[in-house]
Design a protein around this motif. Structure first.
Motif, PDB file in Angstrom:
ATOM      1  N   PHE A  22      42.641  35.451  33.247  1.00 14.33           N
ATOM      2  CA  PHE A  22      41.249  35.088  33.018  1.00 14.33           C
ATOM      3  C   PHE A  22      40.574  34.759  34.348  1.00 14.33           C
ATOM      4  CE2 PHE A  22      43.656  34.105  29.246  1.00 14.33           C
ATOM      5  CZ  PHE A  22      42.905  34.667  28.242  1.00 14.33           C
ATOM      6  N   LYS A  23      39.414  35.362  34.548  1.00 13.98           N
ATOM      7  CA  LYS A  23      38.593  35.091  35.729  1.00 13.98           C
ATOM      8  C   LYS A  23      39.366  35.284  37.030  1.00 13.98           C
ATOM      9  CE  LYS A  23      35.299  32.049  33.415  1.00 13.98           C
ATOM     10  NZ  LYS A  23      34.550  30.776  33.476  1.00 13.98           N
ATOM     11  N   GLY A  24      40.229  36.283  37.050  1.00 18.29           N
ATOM     12  CA  GLY A  24      40.960  36.597  38.273  1.00 18.29           C
ATOM     13  C   GLY A  24      41.959  35.549  38.705  1.00 18.29           C
ATOM     14  N   ASP A  25      42.303  34.619  37.824  1.00 18.45           N
ATOM     15  CA  ASP A  25      43.160  33.488  38.186  1.00 18.45           C
ATOM     16  C   ASP A  25      44.601  33.760  37.774  1.00 18.45           C
ATOM     17  OD1 ASP A  25      44.403  31.099  38.645  1.00 18.45           O
ATOM     18  OD2 ASP A  25      43.047  29.886  37.416  1.00 18.45           O
ATOM     19  N   HIS A  26      45.488  33.978  38.755  1.00 24.44           N
ATOM     20  CA  HIS A  26      46.884  34.277  38.448  1.00 24.44           C
ATOM     21  C   HIS A  26      47.583  33.118  37.746  1.00 24.44           C
ATOM     22  CE1 HIS A  26      47.063  38.118  40.528  1.00 24.44           C
ATOM     23  NE2 HIS A  26      46.355  37.586  41.499  1.00 24.44           N
ATOM     24  N   PHE A  27      47.049  31.912  37.888  1.00 33.21           N
ATOM     25  CA  PHE A  27      47.697  30.747  37.278  1.00 33.21           C
ATOM     26  C   PHE A  27      47.408  30.644  35.784  1.00 33.21           C
ATOM     27  CE2 PHE A  27      47.531  29.585  41.784  1.00 33.21           C
ATOM     28  CZ  PHE A  27      48.839  29.201  41.986  1.00 33.21           C
ATOM     29  N   THR A  28      46.582  31.546  35.233  1.00 40.77           N
ATOM     30  CA  THR A  28      46.353  31.534  33.786  1.00 40.77           C
ATOM     31  C   THR A  28      47.211  32.563  33.063  1.00 40.77           C
ATOM     32  OG1 THR A  28      44.535  33.152  33.903  1.00 40.77           O
ATOM     33  CG2 THR A  28      43.949  30.820  34.118  1.00 40.77           C
ATOM     34  N   THR A  46      53.636  33.629  41.499  1.00 42.97           N
ATOM     35  CA  THR A  46      53.470  33.306  40.083  1.00 42.97           C
ATOM     36  C   THR A  46      54.173  34.331  39.202  1.00 42.97           C
ATOM     37  OG1 THR A  46      51.309  34.426  40.066  1.00 42.97           O
ATOM     38  CG2 THR A  46      51.312  32.055  40.441  1.00 42.97           C
ATOM     39  N   LEU A  47      54.196  35.589  39.643  1.00 43.99           N
ATOM     40  CA  LEU A  47      54.922  36.607  38.877  1.00 43.99           C
ATOM     41  C   LEU A  47      56.397  36.261  38.797  1.00 43.99           C
ATOM     42  CD1 LEU A  47      55.327  39.328  37.492  1.00 43.99           C
ATOM     43  CD2 LEU A  47      55.294  40.418  39.740  1.00 43.99           C
TER      44      LEU A  47
END
Length: 378
Positions: free
Chosen positions: A207-213, A326-327
């Motif tokens: 969401f919104k380019g955020d990898h943490f979501t 994060t991956l």
């Protein structure tokens, strides 16, 4: 028609406000997910951008939105994959996440009008009864395809019960290769707008380019689905891999030849991925115990590796992004990083910040390898 507005689809409550929604099923509720610090980060100078530098090295607790699957009635879908429903434009990821970037990405589908947008429809609109949505704003990129589209394919394989066709794009060869590997014959959208009576819409995984979501559940579902289709590594395939970007146009290592010589001491084989099919890349990475590479799409292939695989990312000091950190966290893989010692600032204007060629200290990479291989696999 009143001007179309950008609609947020960050959670279930956002989707529930659309009158076009027919039903919605929550796969997993919102929750917290902790990403531990990298096992090891070597190099880098905090005085350049201290907030980014220290955030890259730190742990973080993330707020993960709900995962759901919904059905929308009577929607328009543009050639780029944007969805128009209830006078709103639904789309998922754009980086950097700023509305100013919106038209640069979707100008082929939209006009800017009266403080909003209007569809740019040339020619007939194709009428379709029912489709399962498997598109995303960044789908032309290998990373986005593997990490945003394929999780939807896993959801598709789990929840489809009525033979609904999968809606896909025709942008890249790797996409058609993956459909073939998966035994899927998608409904391919090319240059025409579609009006879909019933659109099965699985929740985005970013969401919104955020990898943490990004949802760990989506990765687990993808991992389970991939397990049945990944070709087994061949006998004699390298177990320790360095992904060269010598064939790339940006983010090359200026001292790669010297690094490759040092890597040989640790049994690391240099590979170039351009020209390799998706099946060949899956087979190559499925048996890897160690993957090293500069920040780039090639590292996306760690989703095909086992959870015991160690990953070392070589990062430009101008591009301390959490993409692969994060991956690996969602895959349960051990992650370390070596931050480059310099980058070619003269290339910034032409390529954009973070796309410059850069150098790393080979000795630091050797230290990272020794540390990674001494540590027990996760």
């Amino acid at each position: 028609m009143k001007p179309l507005m950008i609609a947020s689809i960050a959670n279930v409550s956002d989707m529930e406000r659309f009158s076009a929604i027919r039903w919605l099923y929550t796969i997993e509720g919102s929750h917290q997910f902790t990403i531990n610090p990298p096992r090891l980060v070597l190099g880098g100078r905090p005085e350049i951008e201290p907030d980014i530098f220290y955030a890259f090295r730190a742990g973080r607790t993330c707020s993960i939105p709900e995962m759901y699957i919904a059905e929308l009635e009577d929607v328009l879908i543009g050639p780029s994959g944007i969805i128009i429903s209830d006078s709103n434009i639904l789309y998922e990821s754009l980086f950097p996440w700023e509305e100013a970037n919106f038209m640069s990405q979707f100008s082929g589908d939209l006009w800017a009008r009266d403080g909003g947008y209007a569809p740019r429809i040339d020619g007939d609109v194709e009428e379709v009864e029912c489709l399962f949505y498997a598109r995303e704003a960044g789908e032309a990129g290998y990373f986005h395809f593997l990490n945003s589209i394929l999780p939807r394919l896993a959801i598709f394989s789990r929840f489809r019960a009525d033979g609904t066709p999968l809606l896909a794009s025709s942008y890249q060869k790797f996409a058609s290769q993956m459909w073939g590997i998966a035994g899927v014959s998608p409904y391919v959208q090319r240059s025409r707008w579609l009006r879909v009576k019933r659109l099965i819409f699985p929740s985005p995984v970013i969401f919104k380019g955020d990898h943490f979501t990004r949802s760990p559940l989506a990765n687990r579902m993808l991992e389970g689905w991939l397990r049945n289709i990944i070709p087994q590594s061949e006998e004699g395939s390298p177990k320790r891999i360095y992904i060269s970007r010598d064939d790339a146009s940006v983010r090359r290592l200026t001292d790669e030849a010297a690094l490759a010589e040092r890597l040989q001491r640790h049994g690391v084989q240099v590979v170039t991925l351009s020209g390799k099919s998706v099946s060949e890349q899956m087979r190559l990475f499925s048996g890897a115990e160690l993957v090293i590479g500069p920040h780039g799409a090639g590292l996306s292939n760690v989703i095909f590796a086992q959870d015991r695989c160690r990953v070392i990312e070589l990062v430009s000091p101008a591009r301390l992004w959490p993409t692969f950190r994060t991956l690996c966290a969602r895959r349960g893989q051990q992650y370390s990083a070596v931050i480059g010692s310099a980058f070619d600032a003269e290339q910034t204007n032409a390529r954009g910040c973070g796309n410059e060629d850069f150098s790393v200290d080979p000795w630091l990479v050797e230290r990272a390898i020794e540390d990674a291989m001494q540590a027990p696999s996760q």
